[in-house]
Design an enzyme around this catalytic site. Structure first.
Site, PDB file in Angstrom:
ATOM      1  N   ASP A  98      36.929  33.333  81.145  1.00  0.00           N
ATOM      2  CA  ASP A  98      36.468  32.520  80.007  1.00  0.00           C
ATOM      3  C   ASP A  98      36.717  33.232  78.686  1.00  0.00           C
ATOM      4  O   ASP A  98      37.167  32.620  77.706  1.00  0.00           O
ATOM      5  CB  ASP A  98      34.974  32.202  80.146  1.00  0.00           C
ATOM      6  CG  ASP A  98      34.684  31.280  81.312  1.00  0.00           C
ATOM      7  OD1 ASP A  98      35.634  30.689  81.856  1.00  0.00           O
ATOM      8  OD2 ASP A  98      33.502  31.159  81.688  1.00  0.00           O
ATOM      9  N   LYS A 122      23.902  31.219  86.762  1.00  0.00           N
ATOM     10  CA  LYS A 122      24.710  32.269  87.366  1.00  0.00           C
ATOM     11  C   LYS A 122      23.954  33.590  87.500  1.00  0.00           C
ATOM     12  O   LYS A 122      24.019  34.245  88.535  1.00  0.00           O
ATOM     13  CB  LYS A 122      25.991  32.462  86.557  1.00  0.00           C
ATOM     14  CG  LYS A 122      27.030  33.330  87.231  1.00  0.00           C
ATOM     15  CD  LYS A 122      28.397  33.162  86.577  1.00  0.00           C
ATOM     16  CE  LYS A 122      28.439  33.600  85.141  1.00  0.00           C
ATOM     17  NZ  LYS A 122      29.791  33.584  84.575  1.00  0.00           N
TER      18      LYS A 122
END
Length: 308
Positions: free
Chosen positions: A33, A77
């Protein structure tokens, strides 16, 4: 970014620093990312490689756009890392060492990640997949199984993975073969995706081939790497039924978004199909698609511009 640029720090370095920062929340982040946020280029897909971080611009065929659809499942996460994200990091690290030993690489106990096994062994993806199927047991392994096979405590192989003690304390079995098969097959699909884009096929089959690779990727993510979830899988199937050439989970997994490659002339019918067959069927009716579904093409990542 401006401060970094003024001090001679490149956008690549910013991406690498951002990756390290994310690890302070407790995830062994890989950096995808951060890399694309900094290094994306308008009009191009980006192939991202690591160790060291580098990118390659890939021109996509014309005639289709990307549609991002949110599954409305939020993957926390950091909270689930020991059983999901970080567990996969530990499993793939141990898989790399196991494969390096099987490939008879001299410094096998320090050969990781799995891409290093390929580089040092010189084996093709096909050969590596065959070797994995014969070298690694198909059933999930205990720590005792792994230590017996490799001849060292597992901690010997987990240098630099600060969250690994927590993972080892909370899990009893590790699916090394499945994780290895996914990583090598996925890397092979990345090579094939890039090759298809670079081929400029006069028959015009590139989009169909890219779509097939995306769907094969999702199948592996769901069934082999096991980083999808039920609602994401349902959404992916609906996207395919709505006219997508290919569709897969994107991001870290266990929730989040599905990205689909959709022919431009089918965009309206595709989005209507997903709205009707997914969002409108949820317990809390979603009336606006704007927040959860959008059409996009590759755009510019981070950059610094000097004011004249």
């Amino acid at each position: 970014m401006a401060t970094a640029c003024a001090n001679g720090i490149s956008l690549t370095n910013v991406a690498e620093i951002a990756t390290k920062c994310e690890r302070y929340i407790g995830t062994e982040s890989g950096g995808m990312d951060q890399a694309i946020s900094m290094l994306a280029e308008s009009g191009f897909a980006k192939r991202i490689d690591f160790n060291p971080l580098r990118t390659t611009s890939v021109k996509l065929p014309i005639g289709a756009s990307w549609v991002v659809t949110h599954s409305l499942v939020e993957a926390h996460k950091a909270h689930t890392a020991d059983y999901q994200y970080n567990l996969r990091v530990v499993e793939t690290r141990l898989s790399a060492v196991w494969m390096a030993k099987a490939a008879q690489i001299p410094d096998w106990d320090r050969t990781y990640p799995l891409e290093a096994v390929k580089a040092k062994s010189g084996l093709s993806f096909s050969d590596l997949l065959s070797l994995a199927a014969t070298a690694i047991p198909s059933h999930p392994l205990t720590i005792s199984d792994i230590e017996t096979a490799l001849g060292h405590p597992v901690a010997h192989f987990l240098t630099g993975l600060n969250q690994s003690p927590s993972v080892l304390a909370k899990n009893t079995h590790y699916a090394l073969l499945d994780r290895t098969l996914h990583v090598f097959s996925e890397a092979s699909r990345v090579d094939e995706f890039q090759a298809v884009c670079n081929r400029h096929d006069p028959t015009g089959n590139e989009l169909q081939e890219l779509g097939a690779l995306l769907s094969a990727s999702h199948k592996s993510c769901s069934e082999v790497f096991q980083c999808s979830c039920e609602q994401v899988d349902v959404l992916q199937r609906i996207c395919m039924a709505g006219g997508a050439l290919g569709s897969r989970v994107t991001g870290a997994g266990w929730g989040g978004c599905v990205i689909s490659l959709v022919p431009d002339h089918l965009i309206d019918s595709f989005t209507n199909h997903v709205q009707k067959n997914f969002y409108n069927t949820l317990p809390e009716h979603v009336t606006s698609r704007v927040q959860y579904m959008f059409v996009t093409t590759p755009g510019q990542g981070g950059r610094v511009e000097e004011k004249k």
